[in-house]
Design a protein around this motif. Structure first.
Motif, PDB file in Angstrom:
ATOM      1  N   CYS A  53      43.011  52.097  47.629  1.00 19.07           N
ATOM      2  CA  CYS A  53      43.827  51.753  46.467  1.00 19.07           C
ATOM      3  C   CYS A  53      43.300  52.470  45.214  1.00 19.07           C
ATOM      4  O   CYS A  53      42.092  52.485  44.957  1.00 19.07           O
ATOM      5  CB  CYS A  53      43.797  50.242  46.282  1.00 19.07           C
ATOM      6  N   CYS A  68      41.733  49.383  42.800  1.00 23.97           N
ATOM      7  CA  CYS A  68      40.540  48.618  43.185  1.00 23.97           C
ATOM      8  C   CYS A  68      39.620  49.356  44.156  1.00 23.97           C
ATOM      9  O   CYS A  68      38.546  48.858  44.492  1.00 23.97           O
ATOM     10  CB  CYS A  68      40.949  47.263  43.763  1.00 23.97           C
ATOM     11  N   CYS A 124      47.829  45.084  42.789  1.00 20.90           N
ATOM     12  CA  CYS A 124      47.105  45.997  41.892  1.00 20.90           C
ATOM     13  C   CYS A 124      48.054  46.913  41.119  1.00 20.90           C
ATOM     14  O   CYS A 124      47.632  47.642  40.218  1.00 20.90           O
ATOM     15  CB  CYS A 124      46.161  46.903  42.678  1.00 20.90           C
TER      16      CYS A 124
HETATM   17 ZN   LIG Z   1      43.981  47.398  45.126  1.00 20.64          ZN
END
Ligand SMILES: [Zn+2]
Ligand SMILES: [Zn+2]
Length: 347
Positions: free
Chosen positions: A18, A21, A48
């Protein structure tokens, strides 16, 4: 206007992580994918992810490749996001009013019956004629070209954009003329916008990629159509490597016109001495000037598309002349050969 565009899918490979994150995705985990031109693709967990533009997300701008369960999760997320904004894909009352106005065929100006009749006729003409030719014909025509009603009708004819009721329809027309795509007749989005220097009109990127607007250079014209580009009277533009280019659709139109003129010239010459009782006249009349190349997988080949069974030399010479504008036709020979077959045979 810039819009939010992205893909939501289940992760197939587990190597990516990701962007926010940095945690790797598990297989089959839902993720948002944003492809960026010239940059690496970004991936996000749905929690996110924050869309780039703070605006309503139109469903048709996102690609969904989700199973039923994830699909439901995403729909909830989307609904939640969109609840904060004014819907962009729904017709606003103003737009609705404008749409109704454009569908309305009733005339609202107080022009005379005769002027309304002229407007109906003018609508069959091209913009260039309306602006550059008609005003010089007569005073009456001049005034008609200024009728708001005419411009209102032309907007309906030439564009697919909805316009609000306007004080100056001619102004509105010009505004649309400089911002709508020539082909799809709509105002392109910002990332799809392209103003073509060759034709000095907007041609959106989607339309530009179609075969119709493929660029053809002079040598293509020679090899595909056996025509010397110079005699077509086209406005060529400068492209890569100083190549002189023209759009395919404009080229095809010019070629058709050129060949139609040649065919008319040959026929009128033949009619001087012969008539339709002569085979050669019927053969020439039967030549389809719009389809003079053999086709192969949809591409034009520089082979003549004549009737293979017709081995008459005169027919083939005439065919070649109509097609390329080159070659000599010996009319005297054709006349003396066919005189006996002319009308006298039928009488
Ligand atoms: Zn994430
Ligand atoms: Zn377009």
């Amino acid at each position: 206007m810039m819009l939010n565009k992205f893909t939501v899918e289940e992760c197939q490979r587990t190597k990516v992580s990701c962007t926010k994150c940095s945690i790797s995705f598990k297989k089959q985990e839902m993720r948002v994918t944003i492809k960026k031109i010239m940059m690496s693709t970004e991936y996000y967990h749905l929690p996110c992810f924050t869309p780039r533009f703070n605006q309503y997300i139109i469903e048709k701008n996102i690609t969904l490749k989700l199973n039923q369960e994830n699909s439901k999760v995403f729909k909830d997320w989307l609904e939640n996001w969109n609840s904060k904004f004014f819907p962009l894909d729904q017709i606003t009352p103003e737009k609705m009013k404008a749409t109704l106005m454009l569908q309305d065929k009733s005339l609202t100006t107080n022009s005379t019956r005769r002027r309304r009749m002229l407007i109906e006729v003018f609508l069959f003409l091209e913009l260039n004629d309306i602006v550059k030719v008609l005003p010089f014909v007569s005073k009456e025509f001049y005034h008609t070209t200024w009728e708001p009603e005419l411009w209102k009708c032309l907007i309906k004819r030439d564009f697919l954009e909805v316009v609000a009721e306007s004080e100056n329809w001619k102004h509105s027309y010009i505004k649309l003329y400089v911002s709508c795509c020539l082909e799809c007749k709509e105002i392109p989005s910002e990332e799809n916008f392209y103003r073509c220097p060759l034709i000095k009109r907007v041609l959106c990127n989607n339309c530009r990629k179609t075969d119709k607007y493929r660029l053809m250079c002079k040598s293509d014209i020679k090899s595909c159509f056996d025509i010397d580009a110079k005699i077509l009277g086209l406005n060529f533009g400068q492209a890569f490597c100083n190549n002189q280019v023209v759009y395919r659709c404009h080229l095809l139109k010019a070629i058709e016109k050129f060949r139609e003129k040649n065919k008319e010239a040959v026929l009128s010459k033949l009619y001087e001495e012969l008539d339709e009782n002569c085979k050669i006249v019927r053969d020439v009349k039967g030549i389809n000037h719009c389809k003079m190349e053999k086709q192969f997988f949809g591409l034009n080949f520089s082979k003549p598309n004549w009737d293979e069974r017709n081995e008459d030399k005169d027919y083939r010479a005439i065919y070649s002349f109509i097609r390329s504008g080159r070659g000599k036709i010996n009319y005297n020979k054709i006349f003396s050969k066919n005189k006996g077959n002319a009308s006298s045979l039928n009488s």
